[in-house]
Design an enzyme around this catalytic site. Structure first.
Site, PDB file in Angstrom:
ATOM      1  CB  SER A  47      10.636  25.587  68.484  1.00 26.48           C
ATOM      2  OG  SER A  47      11.549  25.269  69.517  1.00 26.48           O
ATOM      3  CG  ASP A 341      17.321  30.434  67.101  1.00 28.39           C
ATOM      4  OD1 ASP A 341      17.741  29.481  67.796  1.00 28.39           O
ATOM      5  OD2 ASP A 341      16.124  30.565  66.793  1.00 28.39           O
ATOM      6  CG  HIS A 344      15.495  26.770  67.789  1.00 34.70           C
ATOM      7  ND1 HIS A 344      15.110  28.062  68.007  1.00 34.70           N
ATOM      8  CD2 HIS A 344      14.574  25.979  68.374  1.00 34.70           C
ATOM      9  CE1 HIS A 344      13.971  28.054  68.700  1.00 34.70           C
ATOM     10  NE2 HIS A 344      13.630  26.805  68.934  1.00 34.70           N
TER      11      HIS A 344
END
Ligand SMILES: *[C@@H]1O[C@H](CO)[C@@H](O)[C@H](O)[C@H]1NC(C)=O
Ligand SMILES: *[C@@H]1O[C@H](CO)[C@@H](O)[C@H](O)[C@H]1NC(C)=O
Ligand SMILES: *[C@@H]1O[C@H](CO)[C@@H](O)[C@H](O)[C@H]1NC(C)=O
Length: 378
Positions: A47, A341, A344
């Site tokens: 991600s 977040d 991340h």
């Protein structure tokens, strides 16, 4: 778009590849754009690098950054694109340092628009998928694991060969940049599984874990090499015990030292793996980017971050008790938060990392930096 255009594009591509010229494509040249350091970039990982592949995967359990406030700071749109960031992510900023305007597009986006091969030949492809790990078993069913990402590249290469010929493709790939960043999810899953069993890792658990991670990472890198990759930029696993989602489990809000030790041990094994592979694979060049060292040794306040432990977008304690979804709390200044977040980095943190990997302090890249890797001659 008619056949005539496609053909003309193909011919132009063949010519430019043969001449070793980077094709600027149809985009108007942007002011301040750096000259391309490499003809194309191919991206593999999780991600931190995904630019939209997961939006195309079916299933409820697939992690997707497809809702506000993801993308809120993306120039122009401010809309979610699948990047786990308020704006661009690490793949975008590495691409920018190499002279592209952003990361190559996601494999599935290119497929959907019938642009896979034109892109593969002129700027690259991203196979990165949120939630993925080095092991196929990591978050199985909700992502494209590393081994599958490599397989997708293999099939892309076969189509490239058929389109412009294997000689041109070999020459292109030899000079291209292969960016890899994966491993954090394997460590998260390992830790979560042990927690479910109410026990902590034994030395033997850890040895088995590292053994399978290193053997599968080795297989993936070797396969990429056999397909023609020569310049590998590899980002190691950062201090995963310090992300807000993990910190919030600690009453003090401190980092989980055990998880960080797990990551550091893996990173040491990865460093030896790469040195070993480079010694036996002729022409392989690599740069190992130390995301762990960078996070651990940077004075975040001096780097402009007033907050280095909480999610900018989330909710509850450390912003880490809620996902970043519509209705979440947003911090006041997104450039001053290290984390976007609960897992991340923020866009600004991603930018600073990519700059460090490109030509920052020598201690954060081994044995050479991304700039030297991009410019290395066969
Ligand atoms: C390791 O890699 C091999 C070859 O790609 C793959 O078949 C296997 O499933 C992988 N193992 C795990 C645990 O991911
Ligand atoms: C772990 O501990 C919790 C609470 O102490 C208990 O409810 C649960 O059954 C335990 N799980 C296992 C696998 O022993
Ligand atoms: C919780 O954080 C403190 C620092 O605030 C640290 O010393 C401690 O080891 C952490 N706990 C765990 C379980 O990692």
């Amino acid at each position: 778009m008619g056949m005539g255009y496609e053909l003309a594009v193909k011919q132009a591509l063949v010519v430019s590849i043969v001449l070793g010229v980077a094709v600027a494509g149809v985009e108007p040249s942007k002011k301040m754009m750096r000259l391309r350091q490499v003809p194309a970039m191919y991206v593999f990982g999780d991600s931190t690098l995904d630019v939209g592949n997961n939006n195309y995967l079916p299933g409820e359990g697939v992690p997707r950054a497809n809702k506000p406030y993801y993308g809120i700071d993306l120039p122009g749109s401010g809309k979610p694109t699948g990047r786990f960031s308020n704006g661009y992510n690490t793949a975008d900023f590495v691409a920018k340092t190499l002279g592209f305007n952003k990361s190559p597009l996601a494999y599935f986006v290119l497929k959907a628009h019938d642009k896979l091969i034109p892109s593969a030949i002129t700027r690259g492809v991203s196979y990165a998928s949120a939630g993925s790990g080095i092991l196929d078993s990591t978050n199985a069913g909700g992502n494209i694991p590393l081994s599958q990402q490599v397989r997708l590249f293999q099939s892309t290469k076969a189509e490239m060969d058929a389109t412009v010929g294997p000689g041109a493709v070999t020459s292109l790939l030899t000079r291209s940049f292969f960016l890899l960043g994966v491993g954090s999810n394997d460590l998260f899953v390992f830790t979560t599984e042990l927690a479910k069993q109410n026990r902590s890792a034994t030395q033997s658990d850890i040895a088995v874990l590292y053994g399978s991670l290193i053997s599968n990472y080795s297989a993936a890198i070797t396969e990429l090499y056999e397909l023609g990759a020569r310049k590998l930029g590899i980002i190691n696993v950062g201090p995963v015990g310090c992300v807000p989602r993990v910190r919030v489990l600690n009453a003090t809000g401190g980092c989980a030292d055990g998880m960080n030790q797990l990551a550091a041990g893996f990173d040491a094994a990865l460093e030896s793996l790469l040195a070993g592979l480079a010694a036996k694979l002729p022409g392989m060049a690599y740069s190992l980017a130390d995301s762990f060292g960078l996070a651990a040794r940077t004075d975040q306040l001096a780097a402009g971050f007033v907050n280095a432990d909480s999610a900018c977008c989330g909710g509850g304690r450390l912003g880490a008790e809620a996902d970043c979804l519509p209705g979440a709390t947003l911090c006041a200044d997104r450039d001053r938060f290290l984390f976007w977040d609960r897992v991340h980095p923020s866009q600004r943190a991603a930018m600073l990392s990519a700059q460090a990997y490109y030509d920052g302090p020598a201690q954060f890249t081994k044995p050479i930096n991304f700039k030297q890797l991009a410019q290395a001659q066969e």
